[in-house]
Design a protein around this motif. Structure first.
Motif, short mmCIF file in Angstrom:
data_model
loop_
_atom_site.label_atom_id
_atom_site.label_comp_id
_atom_site.label_asym_id
_atom_site.label_seq_id
_atom_site.Cartn_x
_atom_site.Cartn_y
_atom_site.Cartn_z
N GLN A 128 -58.02 32.61 -6.88
CA GLN A 128 -56.90 33.50 -6.57
C GLN A 128 -57.18 34.27 -5.28
OE1 GLN A 128 -53.88 33.76 -7.86
NE2 GLN A 128 -53.30 35.42 -6.49
N LEU A 129 -58.38 34.84 -5.16
CA LEU A 129 -58.73 35.59 -3.96
C LEU A 129 -58.70 34.67 -2.74
CD1 LEU A 129 -59.54 38.27 -2.68
CD2 LEU A 129 -61.92 37.70 -3.18
N GLY A 130 -59.20 33.46 -2.89
CA GLY A 130 -59.17 32.50 -1.79
C GLY A 130 -57.75 32.22 -1.32
N ARG A 131 -56.84 32.01 -2.27
CA ARG A 131 -55.44 31.78 -1.90
C ARG A 131 -54.85 33.00 -1.19
NH1 ARG A 131 -55.61 29.20 -6.95
NH2 ARG A 131 -54.80 31.04 -8.01
N GLU A 132 -55.13 34.19 -1.73
CA GLU A 132 -54.60 35.42 -1.13
C GLU A 132 -55.15 35.62 0.28
OE1 GLU A 132 -55.45 38.66 -3.77
OE2 GLU A 132 -54.26 37.81 -5.39
N LEU A 133 -56.44 35.38 0.48
CA LEU A 133 -57.04 35.53 1.80
C LEU A 133 -56.47 34.50 2.78
CD1 LEU A 133 -60.72 36.35 0.88
CD2 LEU A 133 -59.18 37.79 2.22
N LEU A 134 -56.20 33.30 2.30
CA LEU A 134 -55.62 32.27 3.17
C LEU A 134 -54.25 32.71 3.66
CD1 LEU A 134 -56.05 29.51 4.42
CD2 LEU A 134 -55.10 28.50 2.36
N VAL A 135 -53.44 33.27 2.78
CA VAL A 135 -52.12 33.77 3.18
C VAL A 135 -52.28 34.92 4.18
CG1 VAL A 135 -50.05 34.98 2.35
CG2 VAL A 135 -50.92 32.99 1.12
N LEU A 136 -53.18 35.88 3.86
CA LEU A 136 -53.42 37.01 4.74
C LEU A 136 -53.85 36.53 6.13
CD1 LEU A 136 -53.92 40.11 5.30
CD2 LEU A 136 -56.27 39.64 4.59
N MET A 137 -54.82 35.63 6.17
CA MET A 137 -55.35 35.19 7.46
C MET A 137 -54.31 34.41 8.25
SD MET A 137 -59.29 34.42 6.44
CE MET A 137 -59.77 33.92 8.07
N THR A 138 -53.49 33.61 7.57
CA THR A 138 -52.42 32.89 8.25
C THR A 138 -51.46 33.88 8.91
OG1 THR A 138 -52.60 31.05 6.68
CG2 THR A 138 -50.58 31.19 7.97
N ASP A 139 -51.09 34.92 8.17
CA ASP A 139 -50.20 35.94 8.72
C ASP A 139 -50.85 36.68 9.88
OD1 ASP A 139 -48.27 35.26 6.86
OD2 ASP A 139 -48.72 36.95 5.51
N LEU A 140 -52.13 37.06 9.72
CA LEU A 140 -52.82 37.79 10.78
C LEU A 140 -52.97 36.96 12.05
CD1 LEU A 140 -55.57 39.68 8.76
CD2 LEU A 140 -53.57 40.68 9.88
N VAL A 141 -53.27 35.68 11.89
CA VAL A 141 -53.43 34.81 13.07
C VAL A 141 -52.13 34.76 13.86
CG1 VAL A 141 -53.67 32.39 13.77
CG2 VAL A 141 -55.35 33.42 12.24
N ARG A 142 -51.02 34.75 13.15
CA ARG A 142 -49.72 34.72 13.85
C ARG A 142 -49.48 36.01 14.64
NH1 ARG A 142 -46.88 32.39 8.59
NH2 ARG A 142 -47.31 30.19 8.94
N GLN A 143 -50.10 37.11 14.23
CA GLN A 143 -49.86 38.41 14.85
C GLN A 143 -50.90 38.81 15.89
OE1 GLN A 143 -49.73 41.28 11.67
NE2 GLN A 143 -48.43 39.97 10.42
N GLN A 144 -52.06 38.17 15.88
CA GLN A 144 -53.19 38.63 16.69
C GLN A 144 -53.30 37.93 18.03
OE1 GLN A 144 -55.40 41.06 15.87
NE2 GLN A 144 -54.35 41.40 13.94
N ASP A 145 -54.11 38.52 18.87
CA ASP A 145 -54.57 37.89 20.09
C ASP A 145 -55.63 36.88 19.66
OD1 ASP A 145 -55.82 37.08 22.38
OD2 ASP A 145 -56.42 39.07 23.02
N LEU A 146 -55.37 35.62 19.83
CA LEU A 146 -56.26 34.60 19.30
C LEU A 146 -57.56 34.44 20.08
CD1 LEU A 146 -53.60 31.91 18.42
CD2 LEU A 146 -54.63 33.62 16.94
N ASP A 147 -57.68 35.11 21.21
CA ASP A 147 -58.89 34.96 22.00
C ASP A 147 -60.07 35.77 21.48
OD1 ASP A 147 -57.80 33.12 23.69
OD2 ASP A 147 -57.00 34.64 25.02
N GLY A 148 -59.82 36.76 20.67
CA GLY A 148 -60.95 37.50 20.11
C GLY A 148 -60.77 39.00 20.20
N PRO A 149 -61.82 39.72 19.83
CA PRO A 149 -61.75 41.18 19.75
C PRO A 149 -61.65 41.83 21.13
CG PRO A 149 -63.98 40.43 19.32
CD PRO A 149 -63.12 39.21 19.48
#
Length: 149
Positions: free
Chosen positions: A128-149
């Protein structure tokens, strides 16, 4: 016979002080190394670093994903590495990124979940946590600067 695609999700604790100004340098180094190795091995994925916790998704042929995870397990930048899920998976969630950066803002709810998982892994439903983190990370990747911090 075609090789089966697999997805692996793990969380770990950083061995670095997250308030240390070198944290972003460590993340840049991890991203650079990951992107080069993953591209060579045909692996894609995403990395989240939040409040001293890593969460990473790796996608690719089983042997390649196992090779990368084996290197992570011996990487001195990590401790308390906890595998959440490793299973056949298609399609890839991050097909365009050898290693997308999901950012450093998972938020306090996720930080507590990761703390709980690493403190007592048997108490967490890792699927369950793995599925939730996958959804979270997919959403965050769409919102973030993909080059890094």
């Amino acid at each position: 016979m075609s090789l089966t695609e697999h997805a692996l999700i793990y969380v770990s604790r950083s061995n670095s002080n997250v308030h240390d100004s070198s944290a972003s340098e460590i993340i840049r180094s991890i991203l650079a190394q990951s992107r080069a190795k993953n591209a060579r091995l045909g692996v894609t994925g995403a990395l989240l670093f939040s409040q001293g916790y890593f969460c990473q998704v790796l996608e690719g042929e089983r042997a390649a994903v196992e090779e990368i995870f084996g290197a992570i397990e011996s990487d001195p930048r990590h401790r308390n590495i906890t595998l959440l899920t490793f299973r056949p998976s298609t399609p890839r969630r991050f097909p365009d990124w050898s290693m997308a950066y999901a950012g450093s803002t998972a938020g306090p709810v996720w930080t507590r979940k990761m703390e709980g998982l690493l403190a007592n892994p048997s108490e967490i439903d890792s699927d369950q946590l793995g599925r939730e983190l996958l959804v979270l990370m997919t959403d965050l990747v769409r919102q973030q600067d993909l080059d890094g911090p």
